[in-house]
Design a protein around this motif. Structure first.
Motif, mmCIF file in Angstrom:
data_model
loop_
_atom_site.group_PDB
_atom_site.id
_atom_site.type_symbol
_atom_site.label_atom_id
_atom_site.label_comp_id
_atom_site.label_asym_id
_atom_site.label_seq_id
_atom_site.Cartn_x
_atom_site.Cartn_y
_atom_site.Cartn_z
ATOM 1 N N ALA A 1 39.872 -0.089 12.437
ATOM 2 C CA ALA A 1 38.708 -0.711 11.799
ATOM 3 C C ALA A 1 37.599 -0.966 12.818
ATOM 4 C CB ALA A 1 39.112 -2.015 11.124
ATOM 5 N N ARG A 2 37.981 -1.345 14.032
ATOM 6 C CA ARG A 2 36.995 -1.597 15.089
ATOM 7 C C ARG A 2 36.287 -0.300 15.480
ATOM 8 N NH1 ARG A 2 37.546 -1.784 20.816
ATOM 9 N NH2 ARG A 2 39.771 -1.408 20.584
ATOM 10 N N HIS B 1 31.606 3.586 15.182
ATOM 11 C CA HIS B 1 31.082 4.899 14.810
ATOM 12 C C HIS B 1 30.075 4.785 13.659
ATOM 13 C CE1 HIS B 1 33.367 7.632 17.404
ATOM 14 N NE2 HIS B 1 34.385 6.793 17.281
ATOM 15 N N ASN B 2 30.318 3.852 12.730
ATOM 16 C CA ASN B 2 29.362 3.637 11.654
ATOM 17 C C ASN B 2 27.983 3.292 12.207
ATOM 18 O OD1 ASN B 2 31.777 1.936 9.472
ATOM 19 N ND2 ASN B 2 31.247 4.103 9.592
ATOM 20 N N ASN C 1 33.072 -2.964 8.070
ATOM 21 C CA ASN C 1 34.280 -2.637 8.816
ATOM 22 C C ASN C 1 34.541 -3.602 9.962
ATOM 23 O OD1 ASN C 1 35.705 -0.264 7.699
ATOM 24 N ND2 ASN C 1 33.677 0.693 7.864
ATOM 25 N N TYR C 2 33.492 -4.196 10.527
ATOM 26 C CA TYR C 2 33.713 -5.251 11.529
ATOM 27 C C TYR C 2 34.330 -6.480 10.876
ATOM 28 C CZ TYR C 2 32.140 -3.759 16.127
ATOM 29 O OH TYR C 2 32.055 -3.157 17.363
ATOM 30 N N ILE C 3 33.869 -6.817 9.673
ATOM 31 C CA ILE C 3 34.470 -7.934 8.935
ATOM 32 C C ILE C 3 35.936 -7.627 8.642
ATOM 33 C CG2 ILE C 3 34.450 -9.192 6.739
ATOM 34 C CD1 ILE C 3 31.368 -8.812 6.739
ATOM 35 N N PHE C 4 36.195 -6.367 8.240
ATOM 36 C CA PHE C 4 37.564 -5.930 7.966
ATOM 37 C C PHE C 4 38.420 -6.022 9.234
ATOM 38 C CE2 PHE C 4 40.497 -2.173 6.917
ATOM 39 C CZ PHE C 4 41.352 -2.962 6.159
#
Length: 338
Positions: A308-309, A314-315, A327-330
């Motif tokens: 996820a990190r 990459h996002n 995805n950082y929250i995830f």
């Protein structure tokens, strides 16, 4: 025959064979083996397809050593064998003997399957090509067929450069590695020499010694380098061109993949089957995927905090800022969760 550590009748629970080759076309078969867990199954299937689509004149037998397979997975490999009129053998591994050996967050006991693979072919094959599932073929591999001298256990490609070899030599207390430290993702194995050197038995003995395992950073790879440092033949890097998709996070980098590259080895945690690996450098994998039964299989989403990190990083690199935030929250959720 030499020495065999693993009793393959005990280590292999069962084998399923799909042989779609034309029996009237008798050619000498080249055997290629993979050792994987379910997380690398997608990559393995596409890797096999990439070899087949770039080497249509060769006759292959592919061996997939894995701990478990669903009925759907078995059928997909059956489709692959039919599509390319090839032979694929699926070997289900009994992992009990391996569970006491060290693993990492990214590598399960499947990293030790290459030792079972080496022993499995003692007495039946002379040469085996072992490939990691994150290797994609983009060229002719026929140059590997008769390249290995009889006195060498394996044909290998160096990892990184002289400074890296010196670092590994120091960490592993093995000065001989200053002359070359190899990547174990591609191993052209001389099975008679493998047996003669009792590689699997020596490896398992070393992996049972805590003084030795405390020195290891790359478990199976370090062990193989310690055992085989003077018994390998270094071959051209085109057969194991190592590239990390995480290089794409840098401002600048040099892509080592060239027109002459035969095998691209996607080292590092980000793989070309991950949904965040949307770069031109992943194209060889995506092309092979389109020519495989996995063409409609969606790229994998992050399933743990580490992924996820990287997905978030990459996002942001790709300008997908909202996805990056999500995805950082995830990532933080998975870290807190445990």
């Amino acid at each position: 025959m030499g020495y065999q550590y693993f009793n393959t009748d005990e280590m292999i629970k069962n084998t399923t064979v799909f042989d779609e080759r034309d029996p009237s076309l008798k050619k000498e078969s080249f055997h290629i083996a993979y050792g994987i867990d379910k997380n690398f199954l997608f990559g393995c299937g596409v890797s096999i397809a990439s070899v087949l689509m770039n080497n249509r004149e060769m006759d292959f037998v592919f061996h997939v050593f894995i701990d478990q397979l669903s009925t759907d997975d078995v059928q997909t490999f059956s489709q692959l064998a039919k599509s390319y009129k090839t032979c694929i053998q699926l070997h289900i591994v009994n992992c009990e003997k391996l569970k006491s050996f060290p693993t990492t967050k990214n590598w399960s006991v499947a990293m030790y399957f290459r030792f079972i693979i080496g022993d499995y072919f003692i007495g039946s094959q002379k040469v085996i090509l072992y490939l990691d599932a994150d290797i994609v073929c983009k060229g002719d591999i026929s140059g590997l067929v008769n390249i290995l001298p009889d006195d060498k256990v394996a044909g290998v490609v160096p990892e990184r450069d002289q400074s890296w070899w010196e670092q590994r030599a120091h960490s592993l207390h093995c000065p001989a590695l200053e002359k070359g430290y190899f990547n174990s993702g591609m191993l052209l194995l001389n099975i008679d020499a493998w047996a003669r050197e009792y590689v699997s038995g020596r490896a398992m003995e070393m992996l049972s010694d805590k003084k030795i395992t405390s020195m290891l950073s790359y478990m199976d790879q370090d062990i193989l380098n310690l055992i085989l440092h003077d018994k390998v033949q270094f071959i051209d890097k085109i057969y194991n061109t190592q590239f990390s998709l995480n290089y794409e996070l840098k401002k600048t980098f040099i892509n080592p993949v060239s027109d002459s590259t035969v095998f691209i080895h996607y080292v590092g945690p980000t793989k070309p089957w991950h949904s965040w690996s949307c770069y031109a450098s992943a194209t060889p994998f995506l092309v092979a995927r389109e020519h495989s039964p996995w063409k409609d299989t969606p790229l994998m989403s992050p399933g743990n905090a580490n992924y996820a990190r990287y997905c978030a990083k990459h996002n942001f690199k790709q300008g997908k800022n909202i996805a990056g935030i999500i995805n950082y929250i995830f990532y933080f959720y998975l870290k807190i969760k445990g």
